[in-house]
Scaffold this motif. Structure first.
Motif, PDB file in Angstrom:
ATOM      1  N   GLN A 114      -7.383   0.480  -0.926  1.00 32.53           N
ATOM      2  CA  GLN A 114      -7.939   1.123   0.269  1.00 32.53           C
ATOM      3  C   GLN A 114      -8.790   2.352  -0.065  1.00 32.53           C
ATOM      4  N   PHE A 115      -8.347   3.155  -1.015  1.00 37.14           N
ATOM      5  CA  PHE A 115      -9.002   4.426  -1.318  1.00 37.14           C
ATOM      6  C   PHE A 115     -10.009   4.346  -2.460  1.00 37.14           C
ATOM      7  N   GLY A 116     -10.132   3.200  -3.107  1.00 35.54           N
ATOM      8  CA  GLY A 116     -11.063   3.060  -4.234  1.00 35.54           C
ATOM      9  C   GLY A 116     -10.503   3.669  -5.507  1.00 35.54           C
ATOM     10  N   ARG A 117     -11.384   4.154  -6.366  1.00 40.15           N
ATOM     11  CA  ARG A 117     -10.956   4.728  -7.642  1.00 40.15           C
ATOM     12  C   ARG A 117     -10.342   6.099  -7.389  1.00 40.15           C
ATOM     13  N   ILE A 118      -9.132   6.286  -7.913  1.00 43.11           N
ATOM     14  CA  ILE A 118      -8.408   7.546  -7.727  1.00 43.11           C
ATOM     15  C   ILE A 118      -7.922   8.047  -9.076  1.00 43.11           C
TER      16      ILE A 118
END
Length: 98
Positions: free
Chosen positions: A45-49
């Protein structure tokens, strides 16, 4: 051994890692992650973290958190599967030293 280079965009890991800094990651096929490791992961959901491993569940799922008080934590993101880890941070490069 895949090596990655990523630019920090958010405040999640500040003050240690600030926007504009870079991190170098290393991923081995049989990586054993440990509590305290800083990792780059691909969240659905948040992409690359980029987060720190705070706990490892018995089923191998990872509890990730940032160091900044306003960082999105696993409470909101959900536990992370090991397969989503793109690498463990082995070096950081501060934009102030570039």
């Amino acid at each position: 051994m895949p090596i990655g280079l990523y630019r920090i965009n958010g405040l999640s890991m500040s003050p240690g890692l600030a926007p504009g800094d870079y991190v170098v990651t290393l991923k081995r096929w049989k990586s054993r992650y440990r509590i305290g490791d800083i990792v780059v992961a691909q969240h659905p959901q948040f992409g690359r973290i980029i987060k720190c491993i705070r706990a490892i569940q018995p089923d191998g799922m990872l509890w990730l958190e940032g160091t900044h008080p306003d960082s999105t934590s696993t409470d909101k993101m959900g536990l992370m599967r090991r397969e989503r880890i793109q690498g463990r941070v082995i070096r950081s490069i501060s934009q102030s030293t570039m």
